[in-house]
Scaffold this motif. Structure first.
Motif, PDB file in Angstrom:
ATOM      1  N   HIS A   1     114.250  24.151  14.450  1.00  0.00           N
ATOM      2  CA  HIS A   1     115.470  24.805  13.983  1.00  0.00           C
ATOM      3  C   HIS A   1     116.587  24.676  15.020  1.00  0.00           C
ATOM      4  CE1 HIS A   1     113.762  26.832  10.467  1.00  0.00           C
ATOM      5  NE2 HIS A   1     112.671  26.996  11.187  1.00  0.00           N
ATOM      6  N   THR A   2     117.816  24.585  14.536  1.00  0.00           N
ATOM      7  CA  THR A   2     118.969  24.618  15.433  1.00  0.00           C
ATOM      8  C   THR A   2     119.673  25.971  15.356  1.00  0.00           C
ATOM      9  OG1 THR A   2     120.378  23.685  13.719  1.00  0.00           O
ATOM     10  CG2 THR A   2     119.398  22.133  15.300  1.00  0.00           C
ATOM     11  N   ASP A   3     119.134  26.883  14.537  1.00  0.00           N
ATOM     12  CA  ASP A   3     119.768  28.191  14.394  1.00  0.00           C
ATOM     13  C   ASP A   3     119.004  29.290  15.137  1.00  0.00           C
ATOM     14  OD1 ASP A   3     117.595  28.079  12.689  1.00  0.00           O
ATOM     15  OD2 ASP A   3     118.592  29.094  11.031  1.00  0.00           O
ATOM     16  N   ILE A   4     118.294  28.919  16.182  1.00  0.00           N
ATOM     17  CA  ILE A   4     117.588  29.903  17.010  1.00  0.00           C
ATOM     18  C   ILE A   4     118.640  30.687  17.779  1.00  0.00           C
ATOM     19  CG2 ILE A   4     115.998  30.223  18.940  1.00  0.00           C
ATOM     20  CD1 ILE A   4     114.784  27.452  18.113  1.00  0.00           C
TER      21      ILE A   4
ATOM     22  N   GLU B   1     109.071  29.130  14.259  1.00  0.00           N
ATOM     23  CA  GLU B   1     108.867  28.544  12.933  1.00  0.00           C
ATOM     24  C   GLU B   1     108.840  27.024  13.006  1.00  0.00           C
ATOM     25  OE1 GLU B   1     111.962  30.189  10.492  1.00  0.00           O
ATOM     26  OE2 GLU B   1     110.918  32.084  10.292  1.00  0.00           O
ATOM     27  N   GLY B   2     107.971  26.437  12.238  1.00  0.00           N
ATOM     28  CA  GLY B   2     107.914  24.993  12.139  1.00  0.00           C
ATOM     29  C   GLY B   2     106.739  24.384  12.866  1.00  0.00           C
TER      30      GLY B   2
ATOM     31  N   SER C   1     115.067  34.689  18.423  1.00  0.00           N
ATOM     32  CA  SER C   1     114.857  35.013  17.012  1.00  0.00           C
ATOM     33  C   SER C   1     113.603  34.305  16.510  1.00  0.00           C
ATOM     34  CB  SER C   1     116.078  34.589  16.191  1.00  0.00           C
ATOM     35  OG  SER C   1     116.248  33.181  16.266  1.00  0.00           O
ATOM     36  N   LYS C   2     113.109  34.736  15.348  1.00  0.00           N
ATOM     37  CA  LYS C   2     111.855  34.211  14.790  1.00  0.00           C
ATOM     38  C   LYS C   2     111.891  32.707  14.541  1.00  0.00           C
ATOM     39  CE  LYS C   2     112.851  35.266   9.895  1.00  0.00           C
ATOM     40  NZ  LYS C   2     114.242  35.046   9.924  1.00  0.00           N
ATOM     41  N   GLU C   3     113.079  32.122  14.402  1.00  0.00           N
ATOM     42  CA  GLU C   3     113.193  30.683  14.174  1.00  0.00           C
ATOM     43  C   GLU C   3     112.598  29.863  15.316  1.00  0.00           C
ATOM     44  OE1 GLU C   3     116.083  32.755  11.635  1.00  0.00           O
ATOM     45  OE2 GLU C   3     115.748  32.836  13.798  1.00  0.00           O
ATOM     46  N   TYR C   4     112.529  30.470  16.501  1.00  0.00           N
ATOM     47  CA  TYR C   4     111.948  29.775  17.650  1.00  0.00           C
ATOM     48  C   TYR C   4     110.528  29.318  17.333  1.00  0.00           C
ATOM     49  CZ  TYR C   4     109.939  29.021  22.298  1.00  0.00           C
ATOM     50  OH  TYR C   4     109.301  28.474  23.382  1.00  0.00           O
TER      51      TYR C   4
END
Length: 180
Positions: free
Chosen positions: A113-116, A138-139, A133-136
Motif C-alpha cells: 500500500h502507498t496509503d500507510i 495488509e497484503g 495504520s493497518k495498511e502497513y
C-alpha cells in the motif's frame, strides 16, 4: 533629556546594531532562515531560491535482480521541504514508494500500500517507536519474507538518523505480528 530615556535609547541602538551585525556575519541578510540541519552523514540541508530550505535523506527500497540477502536495503535519496519531524518525513516518503524513474531502474516498494499513515513516531533513549495504520500489514498474508522486507525498509530508513539506534513497530497501537 531624561537620563532613563537616554539609557533606553542607547540600549535599543546597541541591540539593533548587534542584531544587524549578527545577521550580516551569518549570511542571513536580515531575513530569518531555518537553521541548517544535518541529520546523518549522508543527509544534508540545502537552501532553496525562495528562502525555504530542504532536507535530504535516504529511503530504502528493494531492487530487482538483487541476489544479496539484504532485502529492501537499497538507498534512494529524497529531498523534502524542511521540517522539524525529519524521521517522520522520511517514513512518509518511504511509503510513497519509488518514482516512475526509479521503477524503470528496477527499484520496488517493500509495501503493498502507498496509503500507510504514520499515526505516531516517538524517539526515546535511542529507540524509535513507530505506530502505523493497518495498511502497513495488509497484503503480506502472513508471509515472513514480506514482513521482513517491510521491517528492513522502515528500520534502514529510521536508523540513518544518529538519534535512532533501534526501531519498534506498532500497527494500530499493537506490536507488529500481534494477532487480536
Amino acid at each position: 533629556m531624561n537620563r532613563n530615556i537616554l539609557v533606553a535609547t542607547v540600549g535599543t541602538i546597541v541591540l539593533v546594531a548587534g542584531g544587524w551585525w549578527y545577521f550580516s556575519q551569518s549570511g542571513m541578510s536580515g531575513v530569518y532562515q531555518t537553521p541548517q540541519l544535518s541529520v546523518a552523514t549522508d543527509t544534508e540541508t540545502q537552501p532553496v531560491a525562495n528562502g525555504q530550505s530542504t532536507l535530504t535523506f535516504n529511503v530504502y527500497f528493494g531492487k530487482e535482480g538483487d541476489s544479496s540477502n539484504a532485502i529492501c536495503s537499497h538507498s534512494i535519496v529524497r529531498t523534502v521541504a524542511h521540517t522539524s519531524s525529519v524521521a517522520q518525513a522520511a517514513l512518509v516518503e518511504l511509503f510513497k514508494g519509488p518514482t516512475a524513474n526509479e521503477k524503470q531502474q528496477g527499484y520496488y516498494s517493500c509495501f503493498f500500500h502507498t496509503d500507510i499513515s504514520v499515526k505516531s513516531l516517538k524517539i526515546e533513549n535511542g529507540v524509535a517507536t513507530a505506530d502505523f495504520s493497518k495498511e502497513y500489514a495488509e497484503g503480506c498474508g502472513g508471509a515472513s519474507t514480506c514482513s521482513q522486507e517491510a521491517r528492513n525498509a522502515v528500520t534502514n530508513t529510521l536508523k540513518q538518523f544518529p538519534s535512532i539506534k533501534s526501531v519498534r513497530i506498532l500497527i494500530d497501537g499493537l506490536p507488529e505480528g500481534y494477532d487480536a
